[in-house]
Design an enzyme around this catalytic site. Structure first.
Site, PDB file in Angstrom:
ATOM      1  N   LYS A 220     -10.194   9.849  -0.382  1.00 50.30           N
ATOM      2  CA  LYS A 220      -9.737  11.246  -0.468  1.00 50.30           C
ATOM      3  C   LYS A 220     -10.565  12.081  -1.438  1.00 50.30           C
ATOM      4  O   LYS A 220     -11.281  11.566  -2.287  1.00 50.30           O
ATOM      5  CB  LYS A 220      -8.239  11.278  -0.813  1.00 50.30           C
ATOM      6  CG  LYS A 220      -7.410  10.933   0.430  1.00 50.30           C
ATOM      7  CD  LYS A 220      -5.932  11.154   0.272  1.00 50.30           C
ATOM      8  CE  LYS A 220      -5.257  10.858   1.624  1.00 50.30           C
ATOM      9  NZ  LYS A 220      -3.806  10.761   1.527  1.00 50.30           N
ATOM     10  N   ARG A 254      -2.557   2.422   2.044  1.00 51.87           N
ATOM     11  CA  ARG A 254      -3.065   2.874   3.350  1.00 51.87           C
ATOM     12  C   ARG A 254      -4.552   3.163   3.187  1.00 51.87           C
ATOM     13  O   ARG A 254      -4.920   4.081   2.443  1.00 51.87           O
ATOM     14  CB  ARG A 254      -2.286   4.133   3.759  1.00 51.87           C
ATOM     15  CG  ARG A 254      -2.667   4.701   5.121  1.00 51.87           C
ATOM     16  CD  ARG A 254      -1.859   5.965   5.391  1.00 51.87           C
ATOM     17  NE  ARG A 254      -2.205   6.532   6.686  1.00 51.87           N
ATOM     18  CZ  ARG A 254      -3.263   7.296   6.920  1.00 51.87           C
ATOM     19  NH1 ARG A 254      -4.084   7.611   5.934  1.00 51.87           N
ATOM     20  NH2 ARG A 254      -3.495   7.762   8.127  1.00 51.87           N
TER      21      ARG A 254
HETATM   22  N1  HH2 Z   1      -2.877  10.470   4.360  1.00 53.03           N
HETATM   23  C1  HH2 Z   1      -3.449  10.900   5.503  1.00 53.03           C
HETATM   24  C2  HH2 Z   1      -2.788  10.756   6.727  1.00 53.03           C
HETATM   25  N2  HH2 Z   1      -1.576  10.148   6.798  1.00 53.03           N
HETATM   26  N3  HH2 Z   1       0.216   9.044   5.727  1.00 53.03           N
HETATM   27  C3  HH2 Z   1       0.799   8.597   4.602  1.00 53.03           C
HETATM   28  N4  HH2 Z   1       2.000   7.992   4.657  1.00 53.03           N
HETATM   29  N5  HH2 Z   1       0.207   8.756   3.379  1.00 53.03           N
HETATM   30  C4  HH2 Z   1      -1.021   9.353   3.237  1.00 53.03           C
HETATM   31  O1  HH2 Z   1      -1.503   9.482   2.091  1.00 53.03           O
HETATM   32  C5  HH2 Z   1      -1.655   9.847   4.416  1.00 53.03           C
HETATM   33  C6  HH2 Z   1      -0.998   9.677   5.664  1.00 53.03           C
HETATM   34  C7  HH2 Z   1      -4.804  11.531   5.464  1.00 53.03           C
HETATM   35  O2  HH2 Z   1      -5.799  10.551   5.603  1.00 53.03           O
HETATM   36  P1  HH2 Z   1      -6.588  10.269   6.969  1.00 53.03           P
HETATM   37  O3  HH2 Z   1      -5.644   9.781   8.032  1.00 53.03           O
HETATM   38  O4  HH2 Z   1      -7.711   9.349   6.708  1.00 53.03           O
HETATM   39  O5  HH2 Z   1      -7.208  11.658   7.352  1.00 53.03           O
HETATM   40  P2  HH2 Z   1      -6.913  12.688   8.509  1.00 53.03           P
HETATM   41  O6  HH2 Z   1      -5.493  13.143   8.343  1.00 53.03           O
HETATM   42  O7  HH2 Z   1      -7.912  13.791   8.307  1.00 53.03           O
HETATM   43  O8  HH2 Z   1      -7.092  11.974   9.825  1.00 53.03           O
END
Ligand code: HH2
Length: 279
Positions: A220, A254
């Site tokens: 992040k 995660r």
């Molecule tokens: N962060 C993201 C997405 N979903 N769910 C939970 N429970 N906690 C988190 O911190 C979280 C989440 C964002 O990360 P990522 O899926 O890699 O990115 P994007 O939303 O751009 O696909």
């Protein structure tokens, strides 16, 4: 929370406190911030899922809408078009349970029909409260994450805890059992760098809610801001947040980079939890 309490996810018993569990991220999006999106490529998603399982993932989280600031909103039909083919194929290709990363009840319902065993709501029931009913009716665990518009707080920890308590109460009212609820501070969601650092430092305070804690810091921007590094060079920064998150009380992390993080968890667990966990 009783440190020996457990939650059944997809037929597996997750015994909280024994070790840290790893949720591998599978983004079937064209625009995820981490640059790992696999939009519409079912074969690549299956390969990634199998690799993550072999590397030590305990859960695989599939998402079809990027949460990146400024990302285009995705209509239900399009989100389903992205996640369902992947979910159906991955469910039959791995043994670990699948989770659906959505805040929309309709997407969750269809994903559960396709085999998802956990619902991960980055809006903590604030956007679509009907999602709680899907978890309750299907007897599935639910992650409620803290999220808000803007980054204005008077008392960060108190407000995050109060908001998560609100989400937990809505879930309980819908009939989701206590043992099926997991909380998440929502690193990077409605928070600035300082808020994110403080939330990890004081993560243990979320344990007052009495539920397992999920921590999502992988690649992040907070890591990019501290280290001045692009997203593809944030694995060590992620490792630091995971180790310190475990020391502060994280139960699930995660992540995108399962192999290195599995080693970090194993080492951190040996120090924090003891005795040495089996691999
Ligand atoms: N962060 C993201 C997405 N979903 N769910 C939970 N429970 N906690 C988190 O911190 C979280 C989440 C964002 O990360 P990522 O899926 O890699 O990115 P994007 O939303 O751009 O696909």
């Amino acid at each position: 929370m009783n440190p020996r309490s457990s939650t059944n996810i997809g037929g597996r018993e997750f015994r909280w406190g024994e070790r840290t569990f790893i949720m591998g991220i599978i983004n079937v999006t064209p625009d995820s911030f981490s640059g790992d999106g696999l939009a519409y490529d079912v074969g690549a998603a299956v390969s990634q899922a199998q690799r993550m399982e072999a590397e030590g993932a305990d859960i695989l989280d599939i998402g079809g809408e990027s949460t990146r600031p400024g990302a285009a909103p995705v209509p239900v039909k399009e989100e389903l078009r992205r996640v369902l083919p992947v979910l159906k194929k991955v469910v039959s290709s791995v043994k670990v349970p699948m989770s659906i990363d959505t805040y929309k009840a309709e997407v969750a319902r269809r994903a559960v029909d396709a085999g998802a065993a956990l619902i991960n709501d980055v809006w903590g029931l604030k956007r679509d409260p009907a999602l709680a009913q899907v978890a309750a009716d299907r007897g599935l665990p639910l992650v409620v994450m803290h999220n808000q518009r803007g980054t204005c707080y008077v008392d960060l920890l108190a407000e995050v805890v109060a908001s998560l308590r609100w989400s937990l109460d809505r879930a309980a009212e819908a009939g989701v059992p206590e043992a099926d609820l997991i909380v998440d501070p929502g690193i990077g969601f409605g928070k600035n760098l300082e808020h994110n650092l403080v939330l990890i430092r004081r993560l243990g305070e979320l344990r007052s809610l009495g539920h397992p804690v999920l921590l999502g810091t992988s690649r992040k921007s907070m890591i990019g801001l501290v280290l001045g590094l692009p997203r593809e060079e944030r694995v060590e920064g992620t490792a630091a947040t995971v180790a310190l998150g475990i020391a502060a009380g994280a139960d699930i992390v995660r992540v995108h980079d399962v192999a290195p993080v599995a080693r970090v968890c194993h080492m951190a667990d040996a120090i924090v939890r003891g005795p040495i966990p089996q691999i």
